[in-house]
Design a protein around this motif. Structure first.
Motif, PDB file in Angstrom:
ATOM      1  N   GLY A  49       0.815  -1.208   0.000  1.00  0.00           N
ATOM      2  CA  GLY A  49       0.000   0.000   0.000  1.00  0.00           C
ATOM      3  C   GLY A  49       0.851   1.262   0.000  1.00  0.00           C
ATOM      4  N   CYS A  50       0.167   2.401  -0.079  1.00  0.00           N
ATOM      5  CA  CYS A  50       0.837   3.699  -0.037  1.00  0.00           C
ATOM      6  C   CYS A  50       1.064   4.106   1.427  1.00  0.00           C
ATOM      7  CB  CYS A  50      -0.022   4.749  -0.740  1.00  0.00           C
ATOM      8  SG  CYS A  50       0.740   6.395  -0.782  1.00  0.00           S
ATOM      9  N   SER A  51       2.078   4.931   1.662  1.00  0.00           N
ATOM     10  CA  SER A  51       2.386   5.380   3.026  1.00  0.00           C
ATOM     11  C   SER A  51       1.409   6.416   3.561  1.00  0.00           C
ATOM     12  CB  SER A  51       3.782   6.012   3.058  1.00  0.00           C
ATOM     13  OG  SER A  51       4.729   5.107   2.602  1.00  0.00           O
ATOM     14  N   ASP A  52       0.524   6.900   2.711  1.00  0.00           N
ATOM     15  CA  ASP A  52      -0.419   7.961   3.093  1.00  0.00           C
ATOM     16  C   ASP A  52      -1.070   7.682   4.455  1.00  0.00           C
ATOM     17  OD1 ASP A  52      -2.970   9.515   3.180  1.00  0.00           O
ATOM     18  OD2 ASP A  52      -2.305  10.155   1.191  1.00  0.00           O
ATOM     19  N   SER A  53      -1.043   8.695   5.331  1.00  0.00           N
ATOM     20  CA  SER A  53      -1.531   8.506   6.704  1.00  0.00           C
ATOM     21  C   SER A  53      -3.024   8.205   6.776  1.00  0.00           C
ATOM     22  CB  SER A  53      -1.246   9.772   7.523  1.00  0.00           C
ATOM     23  OG  SER A  53      -1.991  10.867   7.010  1.00  0.00           O
ATOM     24  N   ALA A  74       5.513   5.239  -0.437  1.00  0.00           N
ATOM     25  CA  ALA A  74       4.787   6.306  -1.132  1.00  0.00           C
ATOM     26  C   ALA A  74       4.535   5.918  -2.587  1.00  0.00           C
ATOM     27  CB  ALA A  74       5.590   7.605  -1.068  1.00  0.00           C
ATOM     28  N   GLY A  75       3.272   6.004  -2.997  1.00  0.00           N
ATOM     29  CA  GLY A  75       2.913   5.701  -4.380  1.00  0.00           C
ATOM     30  C   GLY A  75       2.773   4.216  -4.685  1.00  0.00           C
ATOM     31  N   ASN A  76       2.778   3.367  -3.624  1.00  0.00           N
ATOM     32  CA  ASN A  76       2.694   1.905  -3.805  1.00  0.00           C
ATOM     33  C   ASN A  76       3.432   1.428  -5.057  1.00  0.00           C
ATOM     34  OD1 ASN A  76      -0.336   3.209  -3.935  1.00  0.00           O
ATOM     35  ND2 ASN A  76       0.083   2.049  -5.807  1.00  0.00           N
ATOM     36  N   GLY A 102      -3.757   1.142  -3.977  1.00  0.00           N
ATOM     37  CA  GLY A 102      -3.574   2.579  -4.186  1.00  0.00           C
ATOM     38  C   GLY A 102      -4.777   3.322  -3.629  1.00  0.00           C
ATOM     39  N   HIS A 103      -4.802   4.625  -3.813  1.00  0.00           N
ATOM     40  CA  HIS A 103      -5.931   5.377  -3.266  1.00  0.00           C
ATOM     41  C   HIS A 103      -6.150   6.683  -4.025  1.00  0.00           C
ATOM     42  CE1 HIS A 103      -3.423   8.463  -1.233  1.00  0.00           C
ATOM     43  NE2 HIS A 103      -2.520   7.497  -1.295  1.00  0.00           N
ATOM     44  N   SER A 104      -7.359   7.222  -3.883  1.00  0.00           N
ATOM     45  CA  SER A 104      -7.710   8.478  -4.549  1.00  0.00           C
ATOM     46  C   SER A 104      -6.816   9.611  -4.039  1.00  0.00           C
ATOM     47  CB  SER A 104      -9.192   8.795  -4.315  1.00  0.00           C
ATOM     48  OG  SER A 104      -9.468   8.864  -2.926  1.00  0.00           O
ATOM     49  N   ASN A 105      -6.637  10.620  -4.858  1.00  0.00           N
ATOM     50  CA  ASN A 105      -5.833  11.806  -4.504  1.00  0.00           C
ATOM     51  C   ASN A 105      -4.456  11.474  -3.932  1.00  0.00           C
ATOM     52  OD1 ASN A 105      -7.934  13.523  -5.247  1.00  0.00           O
ATOM     53  ND2 ASN A 105      -8.891  13.340  -3.224  1.00  0.00           N
ATOM     54  N   CYS A 106      -3.797  10.515  -4.529  1.00  0.00           N
ATOM     55  CA  CYS A 106      -2.484  10.095  -4.014  1.00  0.00           C
ATOM     56  C   CYS A 106      -1.434  11.184  -4.264  1.00  0.00           C
ATOM     57  CB  CYS A 106      -2.059   8.787  -4.674  1.00  0.00           C
ATOM     58  SG  CYS A 106      -0.457   8.187  -4.094  1.00  0.00           S
ATOM     59  N   GLY A 107      -0.772  11.608  -3.206  1.00  0.00           N
ATOM     60  CA  GLY A 107       0.225  12.676  -3.311  1.00  0.00           C
ATOM     61  C   GLY A 107       1.411  12.314  -4.198  1.00  0.00           C
ATOM     62  N   ALA A 108       1.788  11.037  -4.203  1.00  0.00           N
ATOM     63  CA  ALA A 108       2.924  10.611  -5.032  1.00  0.00           C
ATOM     64  C   ALA A 108       2.576  10.744  -6.517  1.00  0.00           C
ATOM     65  CB  ALA A 108       3.296   9.165  -4.705  1.00  0.00           C
TER      66      ALA A 108
HETATM   67 ZN   LIG Z   1      -0.562   7.862  -1.805  1.00  0.00          ZN
END
Ligand SMILES: [Zn+2]
Length: 209
Positions: A49-53, A74-76, A102-108
């Motif tokens: 997964g992504c590191s997003d909190s 970050a960015g899976n 992954g996820h919506s609005n991913c910063g990476a």
């Molecule tokens: Zn992300």
């Protein structure tokens, strides 16, 4: 050993509980469970997964200690050490389901789009190594009409990046290829919605998706 299909059902059920704001009591961390697990683990799925909190894996699937083998970056993205982690879980614990989440609005993804649209000279080399792995998924989309619609571009890039990671993992090593061909290893892609909390398994399930 839990089969990939059964593991997928456990994740789907857990995510439904999370979306409904219901928590299963048996998945809450406890001293007894911690002590029990000290002797060994048998996670039923591996999640990249992504590191997003906002996307803590055990929470969004309502799982407890010892249930999931989680790799977050970050960015899976898929890089050699991450492929090695997947191999490790598949061989050591016979984990048969791998989910790229992954996820919506991913910063990476957003950072990669920005970098491609307005390249910065002084980007750190380490961050660059992440952007470089996301770049191929974004470049093709930037060449299409989507470049005029940042929101849709981001949505499509998130999915393209998940698909790319799934593909990369499937062919990432001889060990993984053999496990997929002969030993029931399933690698699927899913997107988590920050707004609804729902996980959509959209890649790698054939007609059953
Ligand atoms: Zn992300």
């Amino acid at each position: 050993m839990i089969s990939a299909r059964d593991a997928l059902e456990l994740l789907r059920d857990g995510n439904r509980r999370f979306v409904a704001d219901v928590r299963s009591r048996e998945n809450l961390p406890s001293r007894a469970r911690r002590v029990e697990l000290a002797a060994g683990q048998a996670p039923f799925a591996t999640i990249l997964g992504c590191s997003d909190s906002r996307v803590p894996v055990e929470i969004v699937f309502d799982q407890g200690l010892g249930d999931l083998f989680v790799i977050r970056v970050a960015g899976n993205i898929v890089a050699p050490s991450l492929i090695g982690s997947v191999e490790f879980a598949a061989e050591r614990f016979r984990t048969r389901l791998v989910v790229v989440l992954g996820h919506s609005n991913c910063g990476a993804i957003q950072a990669t789009i920005e970098q491609l649209q307005r390249p910065k000279e002084n980007q750190s080399r380490n961050l660059h190594s992440i952007v470089d792995r996301v770049r191929p998924s974004v470049e093709a989309l930037l060449a299409s009409d989507l470049r005029h619609d940042l929101e849709r571009l981001t949505d499509e890039a998130v999915r393209a990046n998940i698909r790319a990671s799934v593909k990369h993992l499937r062919h990432g090593s001889e060990i993984i290829e053999q496990l997929v061909l002969k030993d029931g290893l399933l690698i699927v892609g899913a997107e988590y919605s920050l707004e609804t909390g729902e996980v959509d398994f959209f890649e790698g399930l054939g007609e059953e998706a």
